[in-house]
Design a protein around this motif. Structure first.
Motif, PDB file in Angstrom:
ATOM      1  N   ASN A 123      -0.467  49.382  -2.856  1.00  0.00           N
ATOM      2  CA  ASN A 123      -0.503  48.480  -3.998  1.00  0.00           C
ATOM      3  C   ASN A 123      -1.584  47.419  -3.826  1.00  0.00           C
ATOM      4  O   ASN A 123      -2.324  47.109  -4.764  1.00  0.00           O
ATOM      5  N   ASN A 124      -1.692  46.856  -2.642  1.00  0.00           N
ATOM      6  CA  ASN A 124      -2.720  45.831  -2.387  1.00  0.00           C
ATOM      7  C   ASN A 124      -4.115  46.408  -2.563  1.00  0.00           C
ATOM      8  O   ASN A 124      -4.998  45.759  -3.135  1.00  0.00           O
ATOM      9  N   MET A 125      -4.330  47.644  -2.090  1.00  0.00           N
ATOM     10  CA  MET A 125      -5.644  48.274  -2.256  1.00  0.00           C
ATOM     11  C   MET A 125      -5.925  48.532  -3.734  1.00  0.00           C
ATOM     12  O   MET A 125      -7.047  48.331  -4.206  1.00  0.00           O
ATOM     13  N   ALA A 126      -4.900  48.958  -4.466  1.00  0.00           N
ATOM     14  CA  ALA A 126      -5.082  49.202  -5.895  1.00  0.00           C
ATOM     15  C   ALA A 126      -5.417  47.907  -6.633  1.00  0.00           C
ATOM     16  O   ALA A 126      -6.263  47.884  -7.526  1.00  0.00           O
ATOM     17  N   VAL A 127      -4.758  46.818  -6.235  1.00  0.00           N
ATOM     18  CA  VAL A 127      -5.027  45.513  -6.863  1.00  0.00           C
ATOM     19  C   VAL A 127      -6.451  45.068  -6.573  1.00  0.00           C
ATOM     20  O   VAL A 127      -7.169  44.607  -7.467  1.00  0.00           O
ATOM     21  N   LYS A 128      -6.890  45.211  -5.310  1.00  0.00           N
ATOM     22  CA  LYS A 128      -8.267  44.845  -4.952  1.00  0.00           C
ATOM     23  C   LYS A 128      -9.266  45.656  -5.755  1.00  0.00           C
ATOM     24  O   LYS A 128     -10.249  45.124  -6.288  1.00  0.00           O
ATOM     25  N   LYS A 129      -9.012  46.961  -5.838  1.00  0.00           N
ATOM     26  CA  LYS A 129      -9.913  47.847  -6.577  1.00  0.00           C
ATOM     27  C   LYS A 129      -9.967  47.448  -8.048  1.00  0.00           C
ATOM     28  O   LYS A 129     -11.047  47.385  -8.652  1.00  0.00           O
ATOM     29  N   SER A 130      -8.812  47.146  -8.620  1.00  0.00           N
ATOM     30  CA  SER A 130      -8.755  46.748 -10.024  1.00  0.00           C
ATOM     31  C   SER A 130      -9.508  45.444 -10.258  1.00  0.00           C
ATOM     32  O   SER A 130     -10.248  45.299 -11.235  1.00  0.00           O
ATOM     33  N   ARG A 131      -9.328  44.479  -9.345  1.00  0.00           N
ATOM     34  CA  ARG A 131     -10.017  43.186  -9.496  1.00  0.00           C
ATOM     35  C   ARG A 131     -11.524  43.329  -9.335  1.00  0.00           C
ATOM     36  O   ARG A 131     -12.288  42.701 -10.066  1.00  0.00           O
ATOM     37  N   LEU A 132     -11.953  44.168  -8.376  1.00  0.00           N
ATOM     38  CA  LEU A 132     -13.390  44.403  -8.208  1.00  0.00           C
ATOM     39  C   LEU A 132     -13.979  45.068  -9.451  1.00  0.00           C
ATOM     40  O   LEU A 132     -15.079  44.714  -9.900  1.00  0.00           O
ATOM     41  N   LYS A 133     -13.242  46.033  -9.982  1.00  0.00           N
ATOM     42  CA  LYS A 133     -13.708  46.730 -11.186  1.00  0.00           C
ATOM     43  C   LYS A 133     -13.834  45.753 -12.349  1.00  0.00           C
ATOM     44  O   LYS A 133     -14.820  45.776 -13.094  1.00  0.00           O
ATOM     45  N   SER A 134     -12.849  44.879 -12.488  1.00  0.00           N
ATOM     46  CA  SER A 134     -12.875  43.879 -13.555  1.00  0.00           C
ATOM     47  C   SER A 134     -14.042  42.916 -13.371  1.00  0.00           C
ATOM     48  O   SER A 134     -14.744  42.567 -14.335  1.00  0.00           O
ATOM     49  N   LYS A 135     -14.269  42.488 -12.129  1.00  0.00           N
ATOM     50  CA  LYS A 135     -15.371  41.574 -11.830  1.00  0.00           C
ATOM     51  C   LYS A 135     -16.719  42.235 -12.127  1.00  0.00           C
ATOM     52  O   LYS A 135     -17.613  41.616 -12.721  1.00  0.00           O
ATOM     53  N   GLN A 136     -16.859  43.511 -11.742  1.00  0.00           N
ATOM     54  CA  GLN A 136     -18.100  44.243 -11.994  1.00  0.00           C
ATOM     55  C   GLN A 136     -18.337  44.393 -13.486  1.00  0.00           C
ATOM     56  O   GLN A 136     -19.460  44.238 -13.962  1.00  0.00           O
ATOM     57  N   LYS A 137     -17.275  44.676 -14.228  1.00  0.00           N
ATOM     58  CA  LYS A 137     -17.411  44.819 -15.674  1.00  0.00           C
ATOM     59  C   LYS A 137     -17.861  43.507 -16.302  1.00  0.00           C
ATOM     60  O   LYS A 137     -18.713  43.492 -17.195  1.00  0.00           O
ATOM     61  N   ALA A 138     -17.318  42.389 -15.836  1.00  0.00           N
ATOM     62  CA  ALA A 138     -17.712  41.077 -16.358  1.00  0.00           C
ATOM     63  C   ALA A 138     -19.179  40.789 -16.036  1.00  0.00           C
ATOM     64  O   ALA A 138     -19.919  40.271 -16.889  1.00  0.00           O
TER      65      ALA A 138
END
Length: 150
Positions: A72-87
């Motif tokens: 779950n922690n890895m999925a959260v990190k991946k999701s946050r990085l993806k969101s940051k990259q999209k921004a």
């Protein structure tokens, strides 16, 4: 043509009534309806995904729990990085579009000035042509020395 139907109601282990309906003479099969059964007459049915988890206690020291938390922690990190990259990509695209817009506005100003200059030149040329051309029927007569005696 009369249609008759029968309803059979049964309650399962989770306290949910299942109503089975059989329609005679229609030939259509009907889908069972889930109706919650509670003493208060209302409430929400528990989704199947939550039914088993409600009564189970999770041991926070177990390996399974730790593995799930890590995933779950890895999925959260991946999701946050993806969101940051999209921004960041969106911000970069906004800056590109702003620069392109400025270039296009400068080009519009230049072309507007050029159009104005060409329009003025055209009008000046048209005015000069109009001054040099004399209307028909108002020709000036010149005396020709050869035709004087005739």
């Amino acid at each position: 043509m009369s249609k008759t139907s029968q309803q059979n109601t049964a309650t399962d282990a989770n306290g949910v009534s299942v109503i089975h309906t059989q329609a005679h003479s229609s030939g259509l099969q009907q889908v069972p309806q889930l109706v919650p059964v509670s003493p208060g007459g209302g409430g929400k049915a528990v989704p199947p995904s939550k039914q088993g988890k409600k009564n189970s206690f999770v041991d926070r020291n177990s390996d399974e729990y730790r593995q799930r938390r890590e995933r779950n922690n890895m999925a959260v990190k991946k999701s946050r990085l993806k969101s940051k990259q999209k921004a960041q990509d969106t911000l970069q695209r906004v800056n590109q579009l702003k620069e392109e817009n400025e270039r296009l506005e400068a080009k519009i100003k230049l072309l507007t000035k050029e159009l104005s200059v060409l329009k003025d030149l055209f009008l000046e040329h048209a005015h000069n042509l109009a001054d040099n051309v004399q209307p028909v029927g108002t020709e000036t007569t010149t005396k020709n020395p050869e035709n004087n005696g005739q």
